[in-house]
Motif scaffolding. Structure first.
Motif, PDB file in Angstrom:
ATOM      1  N   SER A 154       5.479  -7.696   6.114  1.00  0.00           N
ATOM      2  CA  SER A 154       5.515  -7.282   7.517  1.00  0.00           C
ATOM      3  C   SER A 154       6.385  -6.044   7.711  1.00  0.00           C
ATOM      4  CB  SER A 154       6.026  -8.439   8.383  1.00  0.00           C
ATOM      5  OG  SER A 154       7.326  -8.841   7.964  1.00  0.00           O
ATOM      6  N   GLU A 155       7.532  -5.995   7.018  1.00  0.00           N
ATOM      7  CA  GLU A 155       8.394  -4.811   7.130  1.00  0.00           C
ATOM      8  C   GLU A 155       7.727  -3.585   6.503  1.00  0.00           C
ATOM      9  OE1 GLU A 155       9.614  -7.770   6.340  1.00  0.00           O
ATOM     10  OE2 GLU A 155      11.019  -8.135   7.990  1.00  0.00           O
ATOM     11  N   LEU A 156       7.072  -3.768   5.370  1.00  0.00           N
ATOM     12  CA  LEU A 156       6.366  -2.646   4.749  1.00  0.00           C
ATOM     13  C   LEU A 156       5.250  -2.140   5.652  1.00  0.00           C
ATOM     14  CD1 LEU A 156       6.093  -3.940   1.068  1.00  0.00           C
ATOM     15  CD2 LEU A 156       7.478  -2.033   1.861  1.00  0.00           C
ATOM     16  N   GLN A 157       4.507  -3.061   6.244  1.00  0.00           N
ATOM     17  CA  GLN A 157       3.403  -2.661   7.115  1.00  0.00           C
ATOM     18  C   GLN A 157       3.910  -1.927   8.346  1.00  0.00           C
ATOM     19  OE1 GLN A 157       0.117  -3.092   6.245  1.00  0.00           O
ATOM     20  NE2 GLN A 157      -0.221  -1.721   7.978  1.00  0.00           N
ATOM     21  N   LEU A 158       5.081  -2.324   8.843  1.00  0.00           N
ATOM     22  CA  LEU A 158       5.661  -1.647  10.005  1.00  0.00           C
ATOM     23  C   LEU A 158       5.882  -0.171   9.732  1.00  0.00           C
ATOM     24  CD1 LEU A 158       7.093  -1.582  12.782  1.00  0.00           C
ATOM     25  CD2 LEU A 158       9.181  -2.289  11.599  1.00  0.00           C
ATOM     26  N   GLU A 203       0.342   6.481   7.323  1.00  0.00           N
ATOM     27  CA  GLU A 203      -0.223   6.739   6.009  1.00  0.00           C
ATOM     28  C   GLU A 203      -1.401   5.800   5.741  1.00  0.00           C
ATOM     29  OE1 GLU A 203       2.661   6.560   2.947  1.00  0.00           O
ATOM     30  OE2 GLU A 203       3.858   8.237   3.709  1.00  0.00           O
ATOM     31  N   GLU A 204      -2.171   6.140   4.745  1.00  0.00           N
ATOM     32  CA  GLU A 204      -3.301   5.306   4.384  1.00  0.00           C
ATOM     33  C   GLU A 204      -2.815   3.972   3.813  1.00  0.00           C
ATOM     34  OE1 GLU A 204      -5.799   7.383   1.708  1.00  0.00           O
ATOM     35  OE2 GLU A 204      -6.343   8.967   3.147  1.00  0.00           O
ATOM     36  N   GLN A 205      -3.619   2.945   4.014  1.00  0.00           N
ATOM     37  CA  GLN A 205      -3.252   1.623   3.527  1.00  0.00           C
ATOM     38  C   GLN A 205      -3.178   1.635   2.001  1.00  0.00           C
ATOM     39  OE1 GLN A 205      -2.500  -0.508   5.844  1.00  0.00           O
ATOM     40  NE2 GLN A 205      -1.893  -2.188   4.518  1.00  0.00           N
ATOM     41  N   PRO A 206      -2.031   1.320   1.426  1.00  0.00           N
ATOM     42  CA  PRO A 206      -1.902   1.372  -0.043  1.00  0.00           C
ATOM     43  C   PRO A 206      -2.688   0.249  -0.712  1.00  0.00           C
ATOM     44  CG  PRO A 206       0.085   0.475   0.934  1.00  0.00           C
ATOM     45  CD  PRO A 206      -0.773   0.916   2.078  1.00  0.00           C
ATOM     46  N   GLU A 207      -3.203   0.564  -1.886  1.00  0.00           N
ATOM     47  CA  GLU A 207      -3.967  -0.426  -2.645  1.00  0.00           C
ATOM     48  C   GLU A 207      -3.059  -1.325  -3.479  1.00  0.00           C
ATOM     49  OE1 GLU A 207      -6.873   1.598  -4.922  1.00  0.00           O
ATOM     50  OE2 GLU A 207      -7.966   2.394  -3.163  1.00  0.00           O
ATOM     51  N   ASN A 208      -1.932  -0.793  -3.934  1.00  0.00           N
ATOM     52  CA  ASN A 208      -0.986  -1.580  -4.723  1.00  0.00           C
ATOM     53  C   ASN A 208       0.422  -1.072  -4.455  1.00  0.00           C
ATOM     54  OD1 ASN A 208      -0.756   0.821  -6.322  1.00  0.00           O
ATOM     55  ND2 ASN A 208      -2.549   0.169  -7.497  1.00  0.00           N
ATOM     56  N   LYS A 209       1.398  -1.656  -5.152  1.00  0.00           N
ATOM     57  CA  LYS A 209       2.793  -1.303  -4.932  1.00  0.00           C
ATOM     58  C   LYS A 209       3.105   0.133  -5.344  1.00  0.00           C
ATOM     59  CE  LYS A 209       4.474  -6.036  -5.502  1.00  0.00           C
ATOM     60  NZ  LYS A 209       5.349  -6.938  -6.290  1.00  0.00           N
ATOM     61  N   ASP A 210       2.396   0.637  -6.342  1.00  0.00           N
ATOM     62  CA  ASP A 210       2.671   1.994  -6.813  1.00  0.00           C
ATOM     63  C   ASP A 210       2.329   3.042  -5.759  1.00  0.00           C
ATOM     64  OD1 ASP A 210       3.503   0.940  -9.219  1.00  0.00           O
ATOM     65  OD2 ASP A 210       1.522   1.126 -10.159  1.00  0.00           O
ATOM     66  N   ILE A 218       9.328   4.650   2.254  1.00  0.00           N
ATOM     67  CA  ILE A 218       8.896   3.495   3.040  1.00  0.00           C
ATOM     68  C   ILE A 218       9.557   2.228   2.538  1.00  0.00           C
ATOM     69  CG2 ILE A 218       6.900   2.028   3.580  1.00  0.00           C
ATOM     70  CD1 ILE A 218       5.196   4.507   3.673  1.00  0.00           C
ATOM     71  N   LEU A 219       9.684   2.108   1.228  1.00  0.00           N
ATOM     72  CA  LEU A 219      10.219   0.885   0.645  1.00  0.00           C
ATOM     73  C   LEU A 219      11.686   0.672   1.014  1.00  0.00           C
ATOM     74  CD1 LEU A 219      10.064  -1.555  -1.232  1.00  0.00           C
ATOM     75  CD2 LEU A 219      10.497  -0.007  -3.158  1.00  0.00           C
ATOM     76  N   ILE A 220      12.510   1.720   0.953  1.00  0.00           N
ATOM     77  CA  ILE A 220      13.952   1.552   1.176  1.00  0.00           C
ATOM     78  C   ILE A 220      14.266   1.093   2.602  1.00  0.00           C
ATOM     79  CG2 ILE A 220      16.155   2.782   1.244  1.00  0.00           C
ATOM     80  CD1 ILE A 220      15.246   4.386  -1.158  1.00  0.00           C
ATOM     81  N   PRO A 221      13.759   1.735   3.658  1.00  0.00           N
ATOM     82  CA  PRO A 221      14.053   1.205   5.000  1.00  0.00           C
ATOM     83  C   PRO A 221      13.448  -0.169   5.251  1.00  0.00           C
ATOM     84  CG  PRO A 221      12.495   3.015   5.129  1.00  0.00           C
ATOM     85  CD  PRO A 221      13.013   2.996   3.726  1.00  0.00           C
ATOM     86  N   ALA A 222      12.281  -0.447   4.664  1.00  0.00           N
ATOM     87  CA  ALA A 222      11.700  -1.788   4.810  1.00  0.00           C
ATOM     88  C   ALA A 222      12.570  -2.833   4.125  1.00  0.00           C
ATOM     89  CB  ALA A 222      10.284  -1.802   4.228  1.00  0.00           C
TER      90      ALA A 222
END
Length: 246
Positions: free
Chosen positions: A147-151, A158-165, A171-175
């Motif tokens: 949920s935090e990543l999606q926020l 940005e485009e919906q990512p297919e995987n974690k890479d 985006i990852l650090i503030p989430a």
């Protein structure tokens, strides 16, 4: 008295001689023109290292378990109402050591897969940095919620990512920080509940006795400390913190 004055006078007279006899090193800094691109690259690398050292505390807060631990320990102190006991130095020191304990597997992996191969000249500096960042990202992904990543993905459009890479570190650090704050406040609420019950019981007893001018915190504090000691509160808090990262 005269002898001391004579000795002081001799020392003052002999100071120039000692300064000539002993060659003291000097240290000078300056800015000179670079003659080759390599000199410019070295200067930029030094500037980058100094910048990283400056923001190292922020990196510690943003990418490790320190945030959750220090907030929960702060909630424990506030819930008991002991003011500045334990002091801030003790809280921060305990939080740092617990952070190193939680991050030990991640740091060991970074040492084996990034630092040691780089020191042995098996991989380049860029490859070592990329490997270390990937390992740290793996720890953050294990703690962050979707949920935090999606926020933040929706905020950046940005485009919906297919995987974690495909998820960038910006985006990852503030989430990850938002997720850590959420879990820390959830644990803080659970810590506050039993102490709040004691405060309410003491306040109701004082009101029934007509002692409304007596602050309830004065009477409830010994009972809260007694409860915390009987249930071995520090062990429960630290154990719950360690299990929350599992």
């Amino acid at each position: 008295m005269k002898r001391s004055l004579i000795l002081c006078s001799l020392c003052i007279l002999l100071l120039p001689a000692f300064s000539w006899a002993v060659n003291l090193p000097t240290l000078s800094f300056g800015v000179e023109e670079a003659n080759t691109p390599a000199e410019v690259s070295t200067a930029l690398q030094v500037l980058l290292v100094l910048t990283i050292l400056t923001v190292a505390p922020a990196i510690l807060l943003m990418t490790t378990a320190f945030t959750r631990i220090v907030i929960v320990l702060g909630f424990v102190r506030q819930a008991m109402g002991t003011q500045n006991t334990p002091p801030n130095q003790v809280i921060l020191g305990l939080a740092l050591f617990l952070t190193f304990f939680v991050m030990a597997p991640t740091l060991n992996t970074m040492n084996k897969q990034a630092l040691q191969p780089y020191l042995e000249e098996q991989i380049s500096q860029q490859q070592a940095l990329t490997e270390a960042v990937d390992i740290m990202r793996g720890f953050m992904f294990s703690q962050v919620k979707e949920s935090e990543l999606q926020l933040f993905i929706d905020i950046t459009k940005e485009e919906q990512p297919e995987n974690k890479d495909d998820i960038s570190s910006s985006i990852l650090i503030p989430a990850f920080m938002l997720s850590e704050l959420k879990r820390a406040f959830q644990m803080g609420f659970m810590i506050y509940v039993p102490f709040l019950v004691i405060d309410m019981l003491v306040a109701s007893v004082l009101m029934s006795m007509g002692m409304m001018m007596l602050p309830p915190i004065v009477i409830s504090l010994p009972f809260k400390l007694l409860l915390f000691v009987l249930v071995d509160g520090w062990q429960l808090v630290v154990g719950s913190l360690m299990k929350s990262f599992g």
